[in-house]
Design an enzyme around this catalytic site. Sequence first.
Site, mmCIF file in Angstrom:
data_model
loop_
_atom_site.group_PDB
_atom_site.id
_atom_site.type_symbol
_atom_site.label_atom_id
_atom_site.label_comp_id
_atom_site.label_asym_id
_atom_site.label_seq_id
_atom_site.Cartn_x
_atom_site.Cartn_y
_atom_site.Cartn_z
ATOM 1 N N PRO A 103 0.854 -1.199 0.000
ATOM 2 C CG PRO A 103 -0.373 -1.368 1.951
ATOM 3 C CD PRO A 103 0.796 -1.940 1.251
ATOM 4 C CG ASP B 258 5.045 -1.447 2.131
ATOM 5 O OD1 ASP B 258 3.925 -1.335 2.663
ATOM 6 O OD2 ASP B 258 5.526 -2.532 1.746
ATOM 7 C CG HIS B 259 0.762 3.657 5.326
ATOM 8 N ND1 HIS B 259 1.381 3.830 6.530
ATOM 9 C CD2 HIS B 259 -0.155 4.651 5.230
ATOM 10 C CE1 HIS B 259 0.865 4.884 7.161
ATOM 11 N NE2 HIS B 259 -0.069 5.403 6.383
ATOM 12 N NE ARG B 260 2.948 -4.322 2.770
ATOM 13 C CZ ARG B 260 3.353 -5.254 1.927
ATOM 14 N NH1 ARG B 260 2.725 -6.403 1.856
ATOM 15 N NH2 ARG B 260 4.384 -5.048 1.125
#
Lengths: 413, 365
Positions: free
Chosen positions: A207, A383-385
Site C-alpha cells: 500500500p 510502503d504503509h505496512r
Amino acid sequence: MAHEFRLPDLGEGLTEAELVSWAVDVGQTIALNQVIGEVETAKALVELPSPYAGVVEELLVSPGTTVPVGTPIIRITTDAGTEEPPARTPVLVGYGPGAPAASKRARRKTVTAPEAGAVPDRRRPDASPAARAAARELGIDLDLIAGTGPSGAVTRSDVEARTGSARPDTPPAPESPQSPERETRTPIRSVRKQTADAMVRSAFTAPHVTEFVTVDVTRSMELLDRLRELPEFEGLSVTPLTLVAKAMVVALRENPSLNASWDGEHQEIVTKHYVNLGIAAATPRGLVVPNVKEAQTLSLLELCRAITELTATARSGRATPAQLTGGTASITNVGVFGVDAGTPILNPGESAILCLGSVTRRPWVHEDELAVRWVTTLSVSFDHRVVDGEQGSRFLASVAGMLHDPASLLAHL
Amino acid sequence: MVDTIAYPVQLIQPDGRRVFRPDYTSLVRDIGPDQLRDLYEDLVVARRMDVEAVALQRQGELGLWAPLLGQEAAQVGSARALRPDDYAFISYREHAVAYCRGVDPGVMTRMWRGCAHFAWDPSSVNVTNPAIVVGSQGLHATGYAMGAHLDGAEIATIAYFGDGATSQGDIAEALGFSMSFNAPVVFFCQNNQFAISEPVHLQSPVPIAQRAAGYGMPAVRVDGNDVLAVLAVTRQATQRAREGSGPTFIEAVTYRMGPHTTSDDPTRYRAAAETEVWKARDPIDRIRRLLDREDLLDDVFLARVQATADDVAARLRSGTVEAPDPAPLDLFEHVYSTDHPLIDEEREQYAAYLAGFAGIEEALS
Ligand SMILES: Cc1ncc(C[n+]2csc(CCOP(=O)(O)OP(=O)(O)O)c2C)c(N)n1
C-alpha cells in the site's frame, strides 16, 4: 595483399552474431591481435582481435547488424606477399574462418530424392533457435520464410523482416503512401516486460503513500558549483542527485524503517543495517534500477563516483544481475526530464523511493522578501505496512532540510 | 603445526613481502634469485600463451579454449615441484602444467582446433592430454599410481581437477581407493571459485580441503596465487608419495579471472567488484613485487622474459594455423594402439560411404 576476416563461431556452434561496434577506422594501421571491434552472440559480448597486422581497407558490416557466421566483416591489407593463402574449409561445422560451404545439403537431397509414393519430406524448416523463438512469439510460420542464412537457413532477422507483412499466399495489400500504419504492435519483452510485472506486483501488494515537500536548494546548488571546481571531482557527474543520494543515506540511518522490507512469508519486517541505494536509470532497453552497494560506507566523492559509473554501465546495457538486485531503497530522478514532481512506485521488495523533481529558478520568499531562488519538489513513496506517516514525514523533512542547508549534512559525515 | 585449513599456506603476500613460515620455507630453501626469476618467467609465458590462444579462438582458428588466466601460479608452482619421471593427469585448463612438463607450444592447441584426437605423446613428457571429463583424472591417476607402486617405482602421480569436480563420484572413489591402498598420488584441486557459473559454495559448505578428512587423508590448503607456497606444498606432497606414505590432498585457492571457456560470459554470473578484489592478488604481480623488493629486476631480464613469452606465443600461433586438416579416415587412427577388427570394419564401411559421393558434385554442376 588484402585479407577478409570472416565472422568466426565464437561460442560452440552459434550461427550468427551482432556486430556491436568497430574499434578501428578505415585507413588505420593495426597490429596482430589488436582489438578491432565488439561482437555479441547469444552467449556473450566479446572483443575481436585482428588476425592480421596491416591497414584497415574496409569495414564490411555496420554496427548493429546481425550476420551469420562466415560473413566477411572487415578487409585488411597486409604487405606480406601477394599470394592468396590456400583456401581452408572449416574443420568442424560452423568452426574456422572459412565461408559457409556451398549448399551441400541441397545437393545431397537431390541424390536421395524420395521415391514415388514415399512419405513427403516433413523435415522441419532449417532455422536458428533464435529464429524459431521469434517466429513462435510473432506467430509466423517458418515454412513461409525464405532464409538468407547459411545453406538457406532462416535467421532471426528474416523473421523480423516479416513482422507485419502479408503472407505470400494472400495477395499483398495495395500500398498507399498517404496512409501510414495507424498502429504499431511491439511485443512486450525483456526489460519492458520485467518492469511491467514488477510495477504491477509492487503497486498491488505494497500500500503506497506519497508525500511531497518543496524546498529552496540554492545553497546546495552553490555547493555543487564549488565541488565541480575540485580536482577530485573532475570527470564525474556532479548533480543535485549526488547530494540527494548522500542526504538520503543519512536520513535512512535516522529513519531505518524506510530501509526495511516486508517479509509476508515469515510475517517479519526486515530492517537493513546497510544501504544498497538504487538509482532508477532510463536506458535504451528501458527502466532499470541498479544499486550502489554499501552506500552508507561511501564518502561524497566515492558516492558520486559510484553513481556516475553505475548509471553509465546501466545506460550501456551492461548492468550485471548483481548490480540490479539486492537494493534496499531507491531514488528516481524525474527532474532531468524537466518535470516538477511525481508519485514514484516502489522498487519491489523495498519500502521507500525518493523522487527528485526538476531544480528550477522560482520566485520564493527568502528572509521575508520575495527572491529568485533554486527550488525543487521532493516526494517520497513508502510502503504503509512498514513505514508510518510520522517516520515517512520525518525522513522527507530530514532530506529536505539537508538539501536546504547542506552544511547540516556535515554534522552526519 | 599451524592449521592450514583455517590459515592457507602463504609464503609471499600480495604486496610482495615474504611470510615467515618456517615449516614451509624450509621446503623451498634452494629457490634463490635465479630460480625465483625462472618461476616469474614461467608465469609470464603461461599467461602470454593463454592470451594468444584466446585471440586465436576469436579469430576462428580454434573451436574452443579454456583460459587459465589467474591460475598461473597454481599450475606453475605445482608442475615445477614434479620430477621428470613423476606423472601428471591433467584436466582441460592446465596449459601451464603441460608447458612446464615440456610440451611443445606448437602442438598444444590441436585438440581445441578439432584437427586431432590428441596433441602430444603423453609418455614422452609424462603428462596426459587435456581431458574434458570432469573428475576422471582422480581415478586415472590413482590407477597409474597403484601400478607404479606395485612396480616399485619411487615416483609421484598427480591428478589435477577443479572445485566442481569434487562433487563428482570419480573423485570420491579415487580418494577412498587411494587411501585404502596407500596409492602414491597427489590430488591437486585448483579451487578457482567456479564450476562454469556455479560458485564453489554450492559444491561444498566447508573448505574443499576439509573433505579429505572424511577419507582420513592429509590435506593442505594453499594460497594458489602464491607460486612459492604452491611449490612448497606440492614438493611436500610428492615427497610423501615417493616415500610410500600415501596420498595427499591439496586445495590451491585461486580465481579464474576470465570465462569458463571462450564461449561464456562471466559478467552474467558474477560481480565485477569480486573480480576486482582478485585482481589485487594477481599471481604475476605478486612475484614481480617480491623480485622488485629484493632488487632482482632489471631491464635485461625483463626483456628476456618478454622475448621468451612472445616466442612461445608465436610458436603456438604458427602451430595452430599451420596444423594440417585431417583426412576423414584419420578418425579411426589412435582409437586403439594396435589393430582392432571392429575399428577396421568401421573404417572400411566409412570409406565405402565416402566413395559413394565420388563424381556426384561434377554430375550435378
Ligand atoms: C563428467 C562430466 N560432467 C559434466 C561435464 C560438464 N562440465 C564441463 S566443465 C564443468 C565444470 C567443472 O568445474 P570445476 O571442476 O570447478 O573446474 P574448472 O572449470 O573450474 O577448472 C562441467 C560441469 C563434464 N565435462 N564431465
